[in-house]
Design a protein around this motif. Sequence first.
Motif, PDB file in Angstrom:
ATOM      1  N   UNK A   6       0.842  -1.193   0.000  1.00  0.00           N
ATOM      2  CA  UNK A   6       0.000   0.000   0.000  1.00  0.00           C
ATOM      3  C   UNK A   6       0.872   1.237   0.000  1.00  0.00           C
ATOM      4  N   UNK A   7       0.586   2.168  -0.909  1.00  0.00           N
ATOM      5  CA  UNK A   7       1.260   3.462  -0.977  1.00  0.00           C
ATOM      6  C   UNK A   7       0.283   4.521  -0.486  1.00  0.00           C
ATOM      7  N   UNK A   8       0.716   5.328   0.498  1.00  0.00           N
ATOM      8  CA  UNK A   8      -0.143   6.353   1.087  1.00  0.00           C
ATOM      9  C   UNK A   8       0.574   7.691   0.996  1.00  0.00           C
ATOM     10  N   UNK A   9      -0.112   8.729   0.499  1.00  0.00           N
ATOM     11  CA  UNK A   9       0.532  10.040   0.409  1.00  0.00           C
ATOM     12  C   UNK A   9       0.621  10.684   1.791  1.00  0.00           C
ATOM     13  N   UNK A  10       1.313  11.827   1.874  1.00  0.00           N
ATOM     14  CA  UNK A  10       1.541  12.496   3.165  1.00  0.00           C
ATOM     15  C   UNK A  10       0.248  12.830   3.901  1.00  0.00           C
ATOM     16  N   UNK A  11      -0.745  13.269   3.185  1.00  0.00           N
ATOM     17  CA  UNK A  11      -2.005  13.670   3.810  1.00  0.00           C
ATOM     18  C   UNK A  11      -2.894  12.483   4.135  1.00  0.00           C
ATOM     19  N   UNK A  12      -2.572  11.329   3.582  1.00  0.00           N
ATOM     20  CA  UNK A  12      -3.400  10.152   3.793  1.00  0.00           C
ATOM     21  C   UNK A  12      -4.642  10.140   2.923  1.00  0.00           C
ATOM     22  N   UNK A  13      -4.727  11.094   1.988  1.00  0.00           N
ATOM     23  CA  UNK A  13      -5.920  11.176   1.152  1.00  0.00           C
ATOM     24  C   UNK A  13      -5.851  10.261  -0.069  1.00  0.00           C
ATOM     25  N   UNK A  14      -4.654   9.868  -0.463  1.00  0.00           N
ATOM     26  CA  UNK A  14      -4.494   8.940  -1.576  1.00  0.00           C
ATOM     27  C   UNK A  14      -3.893   7.649  -1.056  1.00  0.00           C
ATOM     28  N   UNK A  15      -4.622   6.566  -1.240  1.00  0.00           N
ATOM     29  CA  UNK A  15      -4.176   5.243  -0.814  1.00  0.00           C
ATOM     30  C   UNK A  15      -4.231   4.345  -2.041  1.00  0.00           C
ATOM     31  N   UNK A  16      -3.048   3.872  -2.460  1.00  0.00           N
ATOM     32  CA  UNK A  16      -2.968   3.060  -3.672  1.00  0.00           C
ATOM     33  C   UNK A  16      -2.563   1.634  -3.341  1.00  0.00           C
ATOM     34  N   UNK A  17      -3.359   0.689  -3.807  1.00  0.00           N
ATOM     35  CA  UNK A  17      -3.022  -0.727  -3.695  1.00  0.00           C
ATOM     36  C   UNK A  17      -2.037  -1.014  -4.821  1.00  0.00           C
ATOM     37  N   UNK A  18      -0.854  -1.498  -4.475  1.00  0.00           N
ATOM     38  CA  UNK A  18       0.136  -1.782  -5.504  1.00  0.00           C
ATOM     39  C   UNK A  18       0.708  -3.183  -5.302  1.00  0.00           C
ATOM     40  N   UNK A  19       1.439  -3.638  -6.288  1.00  0.00           N
ATOM     41  CA  UNK A  19       2.048  -4.963  -6.243  1.00  0.00           C
ATOM     42  C   UNK A  19       3.530  -4.808  -6.519  1.00  0.00           C
ATOM     43  N   UNK A  20       4.348  -5.453  -5.705  1.00  0.00           N
ATOM     44  CA  UNK A  20       5.788  -5.450  -5.916  1.00  0.00           C
ATOM     45  C   UNK A  20       6.097  -6.408  -7.064  1.00  0.00           C
ATOM     46  N   UNK A  21       6.720  -5.879  -8.113  1.00  0.00           N
ATOM     47  CA  UNK A  21       7.085  -6.698  -9.265  1.00  0.00           C
ATOM     48  C   UNK A  21       8.531  -7.163  -9.192  1.00  0.00           C
ATOM     49  N   UNK A  22       9.379  -6.328  -8.585  1.00  0.00           N
ATOM     50  CA  UNK A  22      10.803  -6.638  -8.578  1.00  0.00           C
ATOM     51  C   UNK A  22      11.493  -5.795  -7.504  1.00  0.00           C
ATOM     52  N   UNK A  23      12.445  -6.394  -6.813  1.00  0.00           N
ATOM     53  CA  UNK A  23      13.301  -5.688  -5.876  1.00  0.00           C
ATOM     54  C   UNK A  23      14.705  -5.733  -6.455  1.00  0.00           C
ATOM     55  N   UNK A  24      15.267  -4.558  -6.727  1.00  0.00           N
ATOM     56  CA  UNK A  24      16.578  -4.496  -7.363  1.00  0.00           C
ATOM     57  C   UNK A  24      17.443  -3.491  -6.610  1.00  0.00           C
ATOM     58  N   UNK A  25      18.526  -3.964  -6.041  1.00  0.00           N
ATOM     59  CA  UNK A  25      19.462  -3.076  -5.360  1.00  0.00           C
ATOM     60  C   UNK A  25      18.773  -2.182  -4.360  1.00  0.00           C
ATOM     61  N   UNK A  26      18.836  -0.881  -4.597  1.00  0.00           N
ATOM     62  CA  UNK A  26      18.273   0.097  -3.670  1.00  0.00           C
ATOM     63  C   UNK A  26      16.850   0.501  -4.049  1.00  0.00           C
ATOM     64  N   UNK A  27      16.187  -0.256  -4.906  1.00  0.00           N
ATOM     65  CA  UNK A  27      14.863   0.158  -5.334  1.00  0.00           C
ATOM     66  C   UNK A  27      13.924  -0.992  -5.613  1.00  0.00           C
ATOM     67  N   UNK A  28      12.745  -0.630  -6.069  1.00  0.00           N
ATOM     68  CA  UNK A  28      11.710  -1.597  -6.402  1.00  0.00           C
ATOM     69  C   UNK A  28      10.994  -1.144  -7.656  1.00  0.00           C
ATOM     70  N   UNK A  29      10.396  -2.103  -8.321  1.00  0.00           N
ATOM     71  CA  UNK A  29       9.468  -1.829  -9.411  1.00  0.00           C
ATOM     72  C   UNK A  29       8.103  -2.242  -8.895  1.00  0.00           C
ATOM     73  N   UNK A  30       7.170  -1.300  -8.912  1.00  0.00           N
ATOM     74  CA  UNK A  30       5.818  -1.538  -8.412  1.00  0.00           C
ATOM     75  C   UNK A  30       4.815  -1.337  -9.528  1.00  0.00           C
ATOM     76  N   UNK A  31       3.707  -2.037  -9.445  1.00  0.00           N
ATOM     77  CA  UNK A  31       2.590  -1.869 -10.358  1.00  0.00           C
ATOM     78  C   UNK A  31       1.486  -1.145  -9.575  1.00  0.00           C
ATOM     79  N   UNK A  32       1.081   0.030 -10.063  1.00  0.00           N
ATOM     80  CA  UNK A  32       0.099   0.865  -9.359  1.00  0.00           C
ATOM     81  C   UNK A  32      -1.081   1.162 -10.282  1.00  0.00           C
ATOM     82  N   UNK A  33      -2.223   1.542  -9.695  1.00  0.00           N
ATOM     83  CA  UNK A  33      -3.372   1.896 -10.539  1.00  0.00           C
ATOM     84  C   UNK A  33      -3.064   3.120 -11.400  1.00  0.00           C
ATOM     85  N   UNK A  34      -3.506   3.109 -12.643  1.00  0.00           N
ATOM     86  CA  UNK A  34      -3.337   4.256 -13.541  1.00  0.00           C
ATOM     87  C   UNK A  34      -4.356   5.332 -13.173  1.00  0.00           C
ATOM     88  N   UNK A  35      -4.063   6.554 -13.567  1.00  0.00           N
ATOM     89  CA  UNK A  35      -5.028   7.636 -13.402  1.00  0.00           C
ATOM     90  C   UNK A  35      -4.938   8.376 -12.085  1.00  0.00           C
TER      91      UNK A  35
END
Length: 111
Positions: A27-56
């Motif tokens: 789950x990705x949540x913005x600072x205000x907590x007003x945007x909550x995005x369900x995402x999926x971890x596709x890949x963990x690489x070194x110091x980062x990740x590739x995530x799949x998030x809803x468009x729009x």
Amino acid sequence: MTGVQPTTGGLRERPRERWAAPGRDLWMIDHAGSTVLDCRCLEVVGAGMRLCVPAGYGVMAGQRYELRPHAPGERPSALPPASVTMWITVVQTPKMEDEDGDRVDIRVVAD
């Protein structure tokens, strides 16, 4: 991706590896907590990740989100890593969409 919350060096990587594994829903949540995005971890690489998030939702490079392994309002397990969260910054938003065009891949790094 290093760093969950400031802790000792040996504890930083292990919890993330368990809850931010490929195929895991997050789950990705913005600072205000007003945007909550369900995402999926596709890949963990070194110091980062590739995530799949809803468009729009206007996810763009430079934005910061809290990333957690449980939905807001859910009680996490009392044991790590389920209670661990981290702040991430979106570094790339390629134009890769799924077959329905309703999800996009992004790349993030831990703050």
